[in-house]
Design an enzyme around this catalytic site. Structure first.
Site, short mmCIF file in Angstrom:
data_model
loop_
_atom_site.label_atom_id
_atom_site.label_comp_id
_atom_site.label_asym_id
_atom_site.label_seq_id
_atom_site.Cartn_x
_atom_site.Cartn_y
_atom_site.Cartn_z
N GLY A 114 25.34 2.65 -3.05
CA GLY A 114 25.95 3.32 -1.91
C GLY A 114 24.90 4.05 -1.09
N SER A 131 19.26 1.27 -4.28
CA SER A 131 19.54 0.19 -3.35
C SER A 131 20.95 0.35 -2.79
CB SER A 131 19.42 -1.16 -4.07
OG SER A 131 20.52 -1.31 -4.96
N LYS A 132 21.31 -0.57 -1.94
CA LYS A 132 22.64 -0.56 -1.31
C LYS A 132 23.76 -0.48 -2.35
CE LYS A 132 23.23 -1.49 3.20
NZ LYS A 132 22.60 -2.24 4.22
N ARG A 133 23.49 -1.13 -3.47
CA ARG A 133 24.44 -1.18 -4.58
C ARG A 133 24.88 0.23 -5.01
NH1 ARG A 133 22.69 -1.91 -9.71
NH2 ARG A 133 20.55 -2.02 -8.98
#
Ligand code: GLU
Length: 482
Positions: free
Chosen positions: A260, A256-258
């Site tokens: 990067g 996920s975005k978490r």
């Protein structure tokens, strides 16, 4: 395929409902590499039948990102090809015809269940710990019951009759796979607005477009089951399926975005080189036969094979991708990357220096950056405005350092010429001789005076970029500080 004469035809089939992310790009890259390696065709198909979520803007973005990555397609939007149209919204007739065929053959049926009722049943099933599949309420309606509902104008969808049994297929990456139809309920083929669902449209199109291999992420396994059932019902040969391993974050959770794992557009904005992203993503689930990691496009195409696609999850590691980007940045001459890098110079630097000087700066910092977004920070030492760091200020209080600075100013004044790297080197050497300063004692004061810092890019390069006048005034300024 060894021994097979059939020309490879693969496709990348994004839904234009958002941005292209690393997972989707990895799928596109593997399909592209497989097509290029086997001298087959790479097709781009836009799956835009979810009218609420699809947008032209997203389609434009996808196309831009694919072009940026260098994934040119042989057939698809803007390219044409014998199996078009390549946008599903332009193929609605086909889906309608195939759905009618299935209804006629008793493999699909009209369903009049209302969404609110379905939703309530789904919730109830979940509450009871059962799988929230369609309960078959409309599966065996009589012709009269169907007519009656149509007369009342109840919205209708077409559902596929899944039936019971097992589906076995040879996955070209994970070998034999057996899936039970119990995994899926009777699923919708055509929605009440006449538009097809993803599974139905994808199967109809893959067959119509002569797709030989469907390579996509493992999360699509339940879709593959549905699609194979559809091929069987339509009496069509199904393509070879290959499921690419999942991509996980470093903590082994879903990417996920978490982690990067941004969109391709974000990576572009953060100063990644397209081929570095391509190279890094090509290693998420595949490896080169010689374990080599930094690879050109030719090397990737030449060595790509489905046999070396792994089964265990690939881990997305932002640090490694940055490292790889740095390696690719250093592989190019400054001229080759100038156009891309130039967009990242801060306006202050652009304002002060012309393109030629900026190219000089790029050559000096190229070794020190992993992505172009670092250019902003690192190029600040070239600014004619200097902000002195604590360490730099300390240096100016030493008598020896002040002597070095004033001698350097004298040498430049006596020399009278514009400064280039060689000239600067010679003059510094002279200063060293005259002041008896060596190494740090010689270089630190000069660097501190000219950049405000004790570390940074090659000093003579900095001097050449700043030029005589700026250097002279900075030396004077440093000497005026206590
Ligand atoms: N439109 C589908 C998606 O974006 C395509 C999946 C497939 O490759 O069949 O997930």
């Amino acid at each position: 395929l060894p021994g097979s004469k059939e020309k490879v035809r693969v496709r990348f089939a994004p839904s234009p409902t958002g941005q292209l992310h690393v997972g989707g790009a990895r799928t596109a890259i593997f399909n592209w590499l497989f097509a290029r390696h086997s001298q087959g065709a790479f097709i781009l198909r836009i799956e835009d039948t979810d009218i609420e979520r699809s947008s032209e803007e997203s389609e434009r973005g996808l196309i831009e990102d694919l072009e940026w990555l260098g994934l040119e397609w042989d057939e698809g939007p803007g390219m044409g090809g014998g199996a078009g149209p390549y946008r599903q919204s332009e193929r609605l007739e086909d889906y309608r015809r195939k759905a009618d065929e299935l209804v006629e053959a008793g493999r699909a049926y009209p369903c009049f269940c209302e969404e609110v009722v379905l939703e309530r049943k789904r919730r109830q099933a979940v509450k009871e710990g059962k799988s929230p599949q369609y309960d078959g309420a409309c599966r065996d309606l009589t012709q009269d019951e169907i007519k009656e509902r149509r007369r009342r104008g109840v919205p209708e969808v077409i559902r596929f009759r899944v039936g019971e049994g097992e589906v076995h297929f040879e996955d070209c990456i994970r070998s034999g796979i057996e899936l039970s139809t119990a995994m899926v309920g009777d699923f919708v083929l055509l929605r009440s607005n006449g538009l097809p669902t993803y599974n139905f449209a994808a199967a109809v199109d893959d067959a119509a477009m002569g797709v030989t291999h469907v390579l996509r992420g493992e999360e699509h396994l339940p879709n593959t089951l549905r699609q194979i059932l559809l091929y069987k019902a339509l009496r069509l040969k199904h393509p070879v399926f290959g499921h690419l391993p999942l991509i996980l974050g470093e903590d082994r959770s879903k990417l996920s975005k978490r982690h990067g794992a941004s969109s391709i557009a974000d990576l572009k904005r953060s100063g990644f080189l397209p081929h570095a992203v391509f190279n890094y993503l090509s290693l998420l689930g595949w490896s080169h036969s010689s374990e080599k990691e930094v690879l050109s496009k030719e090397e990737l195409v030449g060595d790509f094979s489905l046999e070396r696609v792994g089964r265990s999850p690939a881990i997305f590691d932002m640090k490694k991708m940055r490292w790889m980007n740095g390696v690719h940045i250093r592989k190019h001459s400054p001229e080759e990357i100038f156009r891309e890098a130039d967009a990242f110079f801060p306006s202050e630097i652009k304002h002060q220096y012309g393109a030629e000087k900026r190219l000089e700066i790029l050559a000096l910092i190229q070794e020190k950056i992993e992505t172009f977004s670092e250019i902003g920070n690192i190029s600040s030492v070239f600014s004619p405005e200097v902000h002195y760091e604590e360490d730099a200020l300390k240096i100016f209080s030493s008598e020896k350092a002040r002597e070095v600075l004033s001698k350097f100013a004298d040498e430049i004044a006596a020399d009278g010429e514009e400064l280039n790297c060689d000239r600067a080197k010679e003059l510094i050497k002279k200063v060293g001789k005259k002041t008896n300063a060596k190494g740090k004692d010689l270089y630190f004061p000069i660097r501190a005076a000219l950049t405000g810092n004790v570390h940074g890019p090659d000093l003579t390069g900095v001097i050449a970029v700043k030029g005589r006048d700026v250097v002279m005034s900075l030396l004077a300024k440093a000497l005026s500080l206590e």
